[in-house]
Scaffold this motif. Structure first.
Motif, mmCIF file in Angstrom:
data_model
loop_
_atom_site.group_PDB
_atom_site.id
_atom_site.type_symbol
_atom_site.label_atom_id
_atom_site.label_comp_id
_atom_site.label_asym_id
_atom_site.label_seq_id
_atom_site.Cartn_x
_atom_site.Cartn_y
_atom_site.Cartn_z
ATOM 1 N N VAL A 343 53.647 30.291 -19.929
ATOM 2 C CA VAL A 343 52.461 30.380 -20.787
ATOM 3 C C VAL A 343 52.881 30.647 -22.228
ATOM 4 C CG1 VAL A 343 50.414 31.778 -21.305
ATOM 5 C CG2 VAL A 343 50.902 31.111 -18.942
ATOM 6 N N ASP A 344 53.830 31.559 -22.412
ATOM 7 C CA ASP A 344 54.301 31.904 -23.749
ATOM 8 C C ASP A 344 54.999 30.715 -24.410
ATOM 9 O OD1 ASP A 344 54.777 34.305 -25.652
ATOM 10 O OD2 ASP A 344 56.747 33.340 -25.502
ATOM 11 N N ARG A 345 55.706 29.932 -23.620
ATOM 12 C CA ARG A 345 56.368 28.730 -24.159
ATOM 13 C C ARG A 345 55.339 27.743 -24.690
ATOM 14 N NH1 ARG A 345 57.378 23.909 -21.298
ATOM 15 N NH2 ARG A 345 58.950 22.552 -22.292
ATOM 16 N N ILE A 346 54.262 27.531 -23.933
ATOM 17 C CA ILE A 346 53.216 26.627 -24.403
ATOM 18 C C ILE A 346 52.577 27.178 -25.666
ATOM 19 C CG2 ILE A 346 51.018 25.527 -23.819
ATOM 20 C CD1 ILE A 346 53.535 24.478 -22.318
ATOM 21 N N LEU A 347 52.359 28.489 -25.707
ATOM 22 C CA LEU A 347 51.819 29.108 -26.921
ATOM 23 C C LEU A 347 52.748 28.858 -28.105
ATOM 24 C CD1 LEU A 347 49.933 30.997 -28.510
ATOM 25 C CD2 LEU A 347 51.246 32.931 -27.589
ATOM 26 N N ALA A 348 54.058 29.009 -27.901
ATOM 27 C CA ALA A 348 55.018 28.803 -28.992
ATOM 28 C C ALA A 348 54.980 27.361 -29.486
ATOM 29 C CB ALA A 348 56.426 29.171 -28.520
ATOM 30 N N LEU A 349 54.888 26.404 -28.563
ATOM 31 C CA LEU A 349 54.794 25.001 -28.959
ATOM 32 C C LEU A 349 53.495 24.732 -29.718
ATOM 33 C CD1 LEU A 349 56.091 23.344 -25.664
ATOM 34 C CD2 LEU A 349 57.235 23.259 -27.890
ATOM 35 N N TRP A 350 52.404 25.336 -29.248
ATOM 36 C CA TRP A 350 51.110 25.135 -29.893
ATOM 37 C C TRP A 350 51.109 25.751 -31.297
ATOM 38 C CZ3 TRP A 350 46.479 27.138 -31.781
ATOM 39 C CH2 TRP A 350 45.353 26.311 -31.688
#
Length: 677
Positions: A343-350
């Motif tokens: 989830v945090d990885r997707i947040l970082a990409l976003w």
């Protein structure tokens, strides 16, 4: 002088930023890291192991798995790494509230940050905390391994320095065929030791056994088919049968994960189809970050979905009748942190793609002289906040309890950001993805736009490519509003006769007093095909969580967005045109909705209520109707037109002209289980 609290600083002691990588990559390509990670996770869980026995006794209480996992819910006591001073324990006393005058439920209301713009930011230092605890153990183990094995010098200490908490990418293409990787599901795991020796150990990534027995305040949770025996089970389970002994049904777990993989991928792709401009960035961040969407006024404004919505579905499909499905117990399943690292990885990409979107101080309503700022006021855990307290990105009202920095102040949302002038060092990044390094600033808007297109294309939802595949004659009467009327940016034009179709479900958060999901199916003759699901990740009414109690009292509704596969829509439109007429948007919406059905399903996979789409569906008799308290507030078909930039055909598409169409289930929901009446 020793600190009375445990500061969350991640892997600061390494002095450098290293990547979080996937758990599969770590196991296959970084064997020294993997060994240290397995032994570190084993150690903080308190499991006996000859390799870690020398360091387990030195692990601080705040760095133990029981304390870290317990932050998310049970056992509802102050985290050992916080240790508030007496003068700080002041915020929400009310003599009329039983929580302050009776011993049960506890005065402590938890640290809940779900259904809030801080959902994304609160979980970031949470994963850093477990990363730090494991890393500190790994450092000591590495030094001992090299001291005892001089021939291994330079291998273990460097591996420990680079070690970061891995993620499991639940949206990766292989999940549809493979499900969970074996390393997250098997009861044993093989590690490499000095000298090339391998050893098989109990797998700390598959389950957690409570040290010292099950905590006394753990309570069983009822489901339609039985019970999740949280008060009896000595370890965590996934998809367990209703038995006091408990077990993990690996076959059911893998089937559940594979079933939703395509839906998850398309929903994730939608998150990178948000427009790259908006007059109120806070509203965009609100829709992206959470399922409640406090700032939403116009249901037709846009339906891209939320990161929390995807997160909820992963919890429910992994847990089944087990720990991950219940917010009070989810943190104890070791897979929880692999999920939240993803989830945090997707947040970082976003964040990297949408650097201008943020929660800000609140959102704006009104126009002109009547325009005013409305602060966020979503309920949170109540250990340190007054009820309905304003929520800010920084300052006293921005604290992310119970995570403290070295100076004793609490983390705030602004500090959790990547690539921001007020960001706090985190000492981790993510491995490069489609040319994106989230630790480095984009070279400009062009790089961010290229990344967005690459991401949504990778996850299988490129509207421009699907538009080119449509049977154009059959789609001929599908309307698209002219660009100038829609207020599109200059040089954008709509793709003629093409729209994207999604189903929006608005679900009562506490309908069944626990987690559940809405499933959408496509029916043709006697065959039924699963399309997607929206999940509610909720605590029962006996949970001490005060934030959840406030949302329950207010009748909170959560939103889920389920994209309809292009192939399905195209087939319906094409077949509808076989009679010699070209389908309109109205006839297409009618043809789609009458072929859809819905089901409310509990965590054990049993159906609670069903509904058939379309005006021609049989009307459910009054005596069989499900209660209005449990059925969705809305399940409806929405469409969006798609625009492309005429001077840059590689630019990300723009979704616009959102329109609401048919409500799917006008003729009622049929109760299947007694609790649905």
């Amino acid at each position: 002088m020793a600190k009375s609290f445990y500061p969350v600083v991640g892997r600061k002691c390494t002095g450098a930023v290293y990547n979080r990588i996937s758990i599969e990559d770590m196991q296959q390509n970084h064997p020294h890291q993997f060994t240290l990670f397995i032994l570190g996770y084993t150690a903080i869980q308190g499991k006996h192991n000859p390799h870690t026995s020398a360091v387990v006794q030195d692990i601080l209480p705040a760095a133990t798995y029981m304390e870290i996992a317990g932050i998310h819910g049970k056992p509802y006591q102050e985290y050992a790494g916080d240790r508030k001073k007496q003068e700080e324990k002041k915020a929400d006393y009310d003599p009329a509230d039983p929580k302050d005058t009776l011993p049960v439920p506890s005065r402590f209301g938890g640290y809940c940050n779900h259904g809030s713009v801080s959902f994304t930011t609160w979980h970031r230092p949470y994963v850093m905390l477990v990363e730090q605890a494991i890393g500190d153990v790994a450092d000591r183990l590495a030094q001992a391994l090299e001291a005892n094995n001089p021939g291994e010098a330079g291998k273990w200490v460097q591996a420990a320095k680079e070690l970061r908490f891995p993620y499991w990418d639940w949206a990766a293409p292989q999940v549809a065929e493979e499900g969970l990787p074996p390393v997250l599901i098997e009861d044993t795991v093989k590690i490499l030791l000095p000298g090339g020796v391998t050893e098989v150990l109990p797998n700390p990534l598959s389950y957690y056994t409570y040290q010292g027995g099950v905590p006394p305040d753990f309570v069983n949770e009822q489901t339609r088919v039985g019970t999740a025996y949280f008060s009896k089970w000595p370890r965590t389970f996934r998809h367990s049968p209703s038995s006091e002994n408990g077990s993990t049904d690996k076959e059911a777990l893998q089937a559940a994960v594979k079933k939703v993989s395509t839906d998850i991928r398309e929903r994730l792709a939608l998150l990178f189809l948000y427009p790259d401009y908006h007059k109120d960035p806070a509203r965009v961040y609100d829709e992206f970050s959470n399922t409640v969407n406090e700032s939403r006024e116009d249901l037709n404004a846009g339906n891209w979905g939320s990161l929390e919505g995807i997160h909820n579905l992963i919890h429910v499909i992994i847990g089944g009748n087990g720990h991950m499905s219940s917010p009070d117990y989810a943190g104890f399943d070791p897979i929880f942190f692999f999920h939240h690292s993803s989830v945090d990885r997707i947040l970082a990409l976003w964040e990297w793609c949408y650097s201008d979107y943020w929660m800000c101080e609140g959102y704006y309503v009104g126009e002109g002289e009547d325009r005013r700022l409305v602060p966020w006021t979503q309920e949170r855990g109540t250990y340190a906040q007054v009820y309905n307290e304003q929520l800010e990105p920084s300052g006293n009202r921005g604290a992310l309890y119970p995570f403290r920095l070295e100076d004793g102040e609490y983390w705030n949302s602004e500090q959790t950001r990547f690539l921001h002038d007020k960001a706090y060092p985190k000492y981790y990044s993510y491995d490069e993805f489609l040319g994106i390094n989230v630790a480095k600033e984009a070279s400009g808007p062009g790089a961010r736009n290229k990344a967005r297109r690459a991401i949504y294309g990778y996850y299988g939802r490129d509207p421009k490519e699907t538009a080119a595949m449509r049977e154009k004659e059959s789609w001929g009467l599908i309307p698209v509003q002219p660009a100038e009327e829609a207020g599109l940016p200059v040089l954008f034009r709509g793709i003629s006769n093409f729209r994207m179709f999604v189903v929006v479900a608005r679900l009562p958060e506490h309908a069944f007093n626990r987690s559940y999901k809405f499933e959408l199916h496509y029916n043709e003759g006697t065959a039924s095909r699963f399309i997607g699901a929206a999940a509610v990740f909720a605590r029962p009414d006996h949970s001490p969580c005060k934030a959840c109690a406030k949302r329950r009292a207010s009748g909170s509704i959560i939103r889920g967005v389920i994209p309809l596969p292009f192939s399905l829509v195209n087939d319906i439109i094409t077949s509808s045109g076989n009679g010699g007429t070209t389908p309109t948007l109205e006839t297409t919406a009618s043809d789609i909705t009458k072929r859809l059905s819905g089901a409310l399903v509990d965590t054990a996979g049993k159906v609670l209520a069903t509904a058939q789409g379309g005006e021609e569906a049989p009307i459910v008799p009054i005596g069989q109707l499900a209660s209005s308290d449990v059925v969705p507030a809305e399940v409806a078909l929405y469409t969006s037109a798609v625009a492309e930039k005429t001077d840059d055909m590689e630019y990300p598409v723009h979704l616009f002209d959102w329109q609401a169409h048919n409500s799917l289930f006008l003729n009622g929901w049929r109760a299947v289980a007694q609790e649905a009446f």
